[in-house]
Design a protein around this motif. Sequence first.
Motif, mmCIF file in Angstrom:
data_model
loop_
_atom_site.group_PDB
_atom_site.id
_atom_site.type_symbol
_atom_site.label_atom_id
_atom_site.label_comp_id
_atom_site.label_asym_id
_atom_site.label_seq_id
_atom_site.Cartn_x
_atom_site.Cartn_y
_atom_site.Cartn_z
ATOM 1 N N ASN A 1 79.214 -74.979 -28.575
ATOM 2 C CA ASN A 1 78.669 -75.990 -27.707
ATOM 3 C C ASN A 1 79.322 -76.222 -26.155
ATOM 4 O OD1 ASN A 1 76.665 -77.936 -27.237
ATOM 5 N ND2 ASN A 1 77.231 -79.731 -28.637
ATOM 6 N N GLU B 1 74.394 -73.430 -30.344
ATOM 7 C CA GLU B 1 73.256 -74.635 -29.827
ATOM 8 C C GLU B 1 73.601 -75.451 -28.595
ATOM 9 O OE1 GLU B 1 72.070 -77.447 -33.407
ATOM 10 O OE2 GLU B 1 73.304 -78.459 -33.324
ATOM 11 N N ILE B 2 73.320 -76.237 -27.518
ATOM 12 C CA ILE B 2 74.230 -76.967 -26.587
ATOM 13 C C ILE B 2 72.942 -77.873 -27.025
ATOM 14 C CG2 ILE B 2 73.990 -77.120 -24.074
ATOM 15 C CD1 ILE B 2 73.614 -73.812 -24.061
ATOM 16 N N THR B 3 73.739 -79.523 -27.022
ATOM 17 C CA THR B 3 73.641 -80.938 -27.411
ATOM 18 C C THR B 3 73.420 -82.172 -26.673
ATOM 19 O OG1 THR B 3 75.342 -81.321 -28.826
ATOM 20 C CG2 THR B 3 73.242 -79.674 -30.200
ATOM 21 N N SER B 4 74.040 -81.393 -25.400
ATOM 22 C CA SER B 4 74.628 -82.662 -24.465
ATOM 23 C C SER B 4 73.046 -83.631 -23.712
ATOM 24 C CB SER B 4 75.587 -81.312 -23.575
ATOM 25 O OG SER B 4 74.788 -81.409 -22.754
ATOM 26 N N ASN C 1 63.795 -81.984 -30.748
ATOM 27 C CA ASN C 1 65.235 -81.814 -31.355
ATOM 28 C C ASN C 1 65.980 -82.019 -29.886
ATOM 29 O OD1 ASN C 1 64.457 -81.829 -33.749
ATOM 30 N ND2 ASN C 1 64.850 -79.300 -34.211
ATOM 31 N N HIS C 2 66.499 -82.017 -28.730
ATOM 32 C CA HIS C 2 66.827 -82.671 -27.979
ATOM 33 C C HIS C 2 68.199 -81.420 -28.051
ATOM 34 C CE1 HIS C 2 65.068 -85.928 -28.192
ATOM 35 N NE2 HIS C 2 65.266 -85.983 -29.013
ATOM 36 N N ARG C 3 67.388 -79.949 -27.672
ATOM 37 C CA ARG C 3 68.596 -79.448 -27.740
ATOM 38 C C ARG C 3 68.197 -77.493 -27.367
ATOM 39 N NH1 ARG C 3 69.610 -78.706 -34.235
ATOM 40 N NH2 ARG C 3 67.755 -77.857 -34.627
ATOM 41 N N GLN D 1 68.744 -73.806 -28.483
ATOM 42 C CA GLN D 1 68.761 -73.682 -29.183
ATOM 43 C C GLN D 1 69.789 -71.580 -29.320
ATOM 44 O OE1 GLN D 1 68.719 -73.769 -34.377
ATOM 45 N NE2 GLN D 1 66.594 -75.012 -33.515
#
Length: 176
Positions: A117, A60-63, A45-47, A49
């Motif tokens: 984030n 979450e961090i999604t960068s 999911n490229h993050r 959580q």
Amino acid sequence: MLRLNATGKVVGSWGRKGKAPGEFDLPHMLIVDRCDRIWVADALNHRVQVIANDGTFLGEITSFGNLGVYAVAFGASFSSPPETILFVGASPTSGGGTGRISLFAAPMDCTQPTIANLAAFATFDVPIPTSTSTTLLHSMTVDPETWDVYLAVLGGKLPPQKWVPAWPGGERPSPR
């Protein structure tokens, strides 16, 4: 994910496969901070959580774009403001290519458990050798004093790596 007591008995479970908050696609590595929050590398999911120990989604961090997030580790901690440096290792999900280590100032004010984030204050690229099998940036730990990063690459019988920081100008970047 399972929550176990001191004797190993399952006392709770949470999470399922999916993309929504609190759902995972290949939860790969986790760490627990001093606020008892669980930071999960949600690889596909490229993050990252952040989950309370009862399974409540906290942020979450999604960068990371299309990089798979496989590794999380804590480095140095600071008291003012209360924060710990979070190192996140990500790499192409198909193996090989270039991975990336990103550094974040993770807030450690336990009275405010949610996490916005966060934006990385520093990143560095990690070339991932190609081999006859898929190679991924797989696992990581960090020396909190020196900020040396120890990496394990999955595939190809590759040895662990040690990355010693060589900061531009000779000084670590500030999380602020």
